[in-house]
Scaffold this active site. Structure first.
Site, PDB file in Angstrom:
ATOM      1  N   ARG A   1       0.483  -8.683  13.515  1.00  0.00           N
ATOM      2  CA  ARG A   1      -0.167  -7.666  12.663  1.00  0.00           C
ATOM      3  C   ARG A   1      -1.021  -8.336  11.589  1.00  0.00           C
ATOM      4  O   ARG A   1      -2.100  -7.854  11.253  1.00  0.00           O
ATOM      5  CB  ARG A   1       0.898  -6.763  12.030  1.00  0.00           C
ATOM      6  CG  ARG A   1       1.541  -5.847  13.066  1.00  0.00           C
ATOM      7  CD  ARG A   1       2.830  -5.224  12.575  1.00  0.00           C
ATOM      8  NE  ARG A   1       2.666  -4.412  11.408  1.00  0.00           N
ATOM      9  CZ  ARG A   1       3.652  -4.091  10.568  1.00  0.00           C
ATOM     10  NH1 ARG A   1       4.867  -4.537  10.787  1.00  0.00           N
ATOM     11  NH2 ARG A   1       3.411  -3.325   9.540  1.00  0.00           N
TER      12      ARG A   1
ATOM     13  N   LYS B   1       0.832  -1.218   0.000  1.00  0.00           N
ATOM     14  CA  LYS B   1       0.000   0.000   0.000  1.00  0.00           C
ATOM     15  C   LYS B   1       0.864   1.264   0.000  1.00  0.00           C
ATOM     16  O   LYS B   1       0.627   2.181  -0.778  1.00  0.00           O
ATOM     17  CB  LYS B   1      -0.927   0.031   1.236  1.00  0.00           C
ATOM     18  CG  LYS B   1      -1.858  -1.157   1.369  1.00  0.00           C
ATOM     19  CD  LYS B   1      -2.803  -0.993   2.562  1.00  0.00           C
ATOM     20  CE  LYS B   1      -2.119  -0.949   3.916  1.00  0.00           C
ATOM     21  NZ  LYS B   1      -1.445  -2.205   4.313  1.00  0.00           N
TER      22      LYS B   1
ATOM     23  N   ARG C   1      15.200   0.144  10.028  1.00  0.00           N
ATOM     24  CA  ARG C   1      14.129  -0.850   9.927  1.00  0.00           C
ATOM     25  C   ARG C   1      13.121  -0.557  11.022  1.00  0.00           C
ATOM     26  O   ARG C   1      13.501  -0.194  12.136  1.00  0.00           O
ATOM     27  CB  ARG C   1      14.687  -2.269  10.120  1.00  0.00           C
ATOM     28  CG  ARG C   1      15.466  -2.729   8.908  1.00  0.00           C
ATOM     29  CD  ARG C   1      16.065  -4.115   9.088  1.00  0.00           C
ATOM     30  NE  ARG C   1      17.023  -4.357   8.027  1.00  0.00           N
ATOM     31  CZ  ARG C   1      16.788  -5.059   6.914  1.00  0.00           C
ATOM     32  NH1 ARG C   1      15.625  -5.652   6.737  1.00  0.00           N
ATOM     33  NH2 ARG C   1      17.701  -5.192   5.987  1.00  0.00           N
TER      34      ARG C   1
ATOM     35  N   ARG D   1      11.862  -5.353   4.846  1.00  0.00           N
ATOM     36  CA  ARG D   1      11.764  -3.921   4.502  1.00  0.00           C
ATOM     37  C   ARG D   1      12.796  -3.072   5.237  1.00  0.00           C
ATOM     38  O   ARG D   1      13.100  -3.326   6.397  1.00  0.00           O
ATOM     39  CB  ARG D   1      10.379  -3.381   4.909  1.00  0.00           C
ATOM     40  CG  ARG D   1       9.240  -4.069   4.243  1.00  0.00           C
ATOM     41  CD  ARG D   1       7.988  -3.254   4.281  1.00  0.00           C
ATOM     42  NE  ARG D   1       7.403  -3.135   5.606  1.00  0.00           N
ATOM     43  CZ  ARG D   1       6.113  -2.858   5.808  1.00  0.00           C
ATOM     44  NH1 ARG D   1       5.316  -2.680   4.777  1.00  0.00           N
ATOM     45  NH2 ARG D   1       5.634  -2.741   7.013  1.00  0.00           N
TER      46      ARG D   1
ATOM     47  N   ARG E   1      -9.180   0.707   9.252  1.00  0.00           N
ATOM     48  CA  ARG E   1      -8.679  -0.631   9.558  1.00  0.00           C
ATOM     49  C   ARG E   1      -9.673  -1.434  10.381  1.00  0.00           C
ATOM     50  O   ARG E   1      -9.389  -2.579  10.743  1.00  0.00           O
ATOM     51  CB  ARG E   1      -7.393  -0.493  10.350  1.00  0.00           C
ATOM     52  CG  ARG E   1      -6.160  -1.057   9.634  1.00  0.00           C
ATOM     53  CD  ARG E   1      -4.967  -0.634  10.419  1.00  0.00           C
ATOM     54  NE  ARG E   1      -3.776  -1.327  10.173  1.00  0.00           N
ATOM     55  CZ  ARG E   1      -2.682  -0.765   9.664  1.00  0.00           C
ATOM     56  NH1 ARG E   1      -2.713   0.484   9.255  1.00  0.00           N
ATOM     57  NH2 ARG E   1      -1.575  -1.451   9.573  1.00  0.00           N
TER      58      ARG E   1
HETATM   59  P1  AMP Z   1       1.282   0.655   9.258  1.00  0.00           P
HETATM   60  O1  AMP Z   1       2.412   1.628   9.106  1.00  0.00           O
HETATM   61  O2  AMP Z   1       0.086   1.018   8.449  1.00  0.00           O
HETATM   62  O3  AMP Z   1       1.725  -0.773   9.039  1.00  0.00           O
HETATM   63  O4  AMP Z   1       0.822   0.756  10.789  1.00  0.00           O
HETATM   64  C1  AMP Z   1       1.710   0.446  11.838  1.00  0.00           C
HETATM   65  C2  AMP Z   1       0.917   0.259  13.115  1.00  0.00           C
HETATM   66  O5  AMP Z   1       0.251   1.481  13.456  1.00  0.00           O
HETATM   67  C3  AMP Z   1      -0.180  -0.805  13.076  1.00  0.00           C
HETATM   68  O6  AMP Z   1       0.299  -2.117  13.326  1.00  0.00           O
HETATM   69  C4  AMP Z   1      -1.114  -0.312  14.183  1.00  0.00           C
HETATM   70  O7  AMP Z   1      -0.597  -0.624  15.463  1.00  0.00           O
HETATM   71  C5  AMP Z   1      -1.034   1.210  14.013  1.00  0.00           C
HETATM   72  N1  AMP Z   1      -2.059   1.717  13.080  1.00  0.00           N
HETATM   73  C6  AMP Z   1      -1.845   2.330  11.881  1.00  0.00           C
HETATM   74  N2  AMP Z   1      -3.004   2.676  11.308  1.00  0.00           N
HETATM   75  C7  AMP Z   1      -3.985   2.261  12.144  1.00  0.00           C
HETATM   76  C8  AMP Z   1      -5.403   2.305  12.090  1.00  0.00           C
HETATM   77  N3  AMP Z   1      -6.066   2.850  11.043  1.00  0.00           N
HETATM   78  N4  AMP Z   1      -6.087   1.774  13.141  1.00  0.00           N
HETATM   79  C9  AMP Z   1      -5.450   1.237  14.199  1.00  0.00           C
HETATM   80  N5  AMP Z   1      -4.124   1.152  14.308  1.00  0.00           N
HETATM   81  C10 AMP Z   1      -3.374   1.653  13.284  1.00  0.00           C
END
Ligand code: AMP
Length: 214
Positions: free
Chosen positions: A172, A13, A160, A127, A88
């Site tokens: 996750r 994404k 990282r 990554r 999410r």
């Molecule tokens: P990401 O960078 O999108 O992989 O997000 C990293 C972490 O941030 C996730 O594993 C969640 O802990 C938190 N997070 C990001 N976006 C959301 C969301 N829309 N709702 C809840 N937690 C989020």
């Protein structure tokens, strides 16, 4: 044009959002990036979010809805945004609908990047990004042209994410399957979802997205 990119962690994404940002003049709204910025600034919100993120769990809906609502009010979002990592949960999707109605905005496309669960952990754990400009790379799928040197800015230091370790990545993925995947049904009922094969190469996925977005 406003668009939502859905998909498991590691589905691509963020990589695709950055490409679409340039191509269509949109703004990428990544809630993960916003939360990491809050943590870096030692804010109260960052402190609240950190333990959830470190454990691979979702941050509570009310914190996320608030941060997105405030960001959407900023001027640069007027020409269109790409929601990356938001919504999410179904309550977040419902809150987004309410927010958009209030702000007289609409979602034009909801695109799901479909990736097999078995590919996710390898994608996440490989990554890394440039510490200076943030350009993203991968040990296997997207190495810099010259090892140890960022293609974009020439930087030589890389970082990282702490939550990209295998044990957190698995949590996750569980959170995605339990709490986020039901959103696909939510948008399908509204006749909005379009699915793209996220197992294709980065360039092929971009091409497919561009075709869908016209
Ligand atoms: P990401 O960078 O999108 O992989 O997000 C990293 C972490 O941030 C996730 O594993 C969640 O802990 C938190 N997070 C990001 N976006 C959301 C969301 N829309 N709702 C809840 N937690 C989020």
């Amino acid at each position: 044009m406003n668009l939502i990119l859905l998909g498991a962690p590691g589905a691509g994404k963020g990589t695709q959002a950055k490409r679409l940002e340039e191509r269509f003049g949109l703004i990428q709204l990544s809630t993960g990036d916003m939360l990491r910025a809050e943590i870096a600034e030692n804010s109260d919100l960052g402190a609240q979010a950190k333990s959830f993120m470190d454990g691979g769990r979702l941050v509570p809906d009310e914190l996320i809805i608030d941060i997105i609502s405030r960001r959407l009010d900023q001027d640069d979002c007027k020409h269109g945004v790409i929601f990356d990592g938001f919504p999410r949960t179904v309550p977040q999707a419902m809150a987004l609908d309410g927010m958009l109605e209030e702000k007289h905005l609409e979602i034009d496309h909801v695109i799901e990047l479909k990736v097999e669960d078995s590919a996710i952990v390898e994608r996440i754990t490989g990554r890394f990004s440039c510490a200076k400009c943030g350009a993203g790379y991968h040990d296997k799928f997207q190495r810099p042209e010259v090892d140890g040197v960022c293609d974009a800015c020439g930087g030589t230091e890389f970082t990282r994410r702490t939550d990209d370790k295998a044990e957190v990545a698995k949590k996750r993925l569980d959170a995605y399957n339990e709490q986020t995947a039901p959103i696909v049904g939510y948008y399908r009922e509204k006749g909005k979802i379009e699915s793209i094969d996220g197992m294709a190469s980065i360039d092929q996925i971009t091409q497919h997205l561009v075709e869908v977005l016209g």
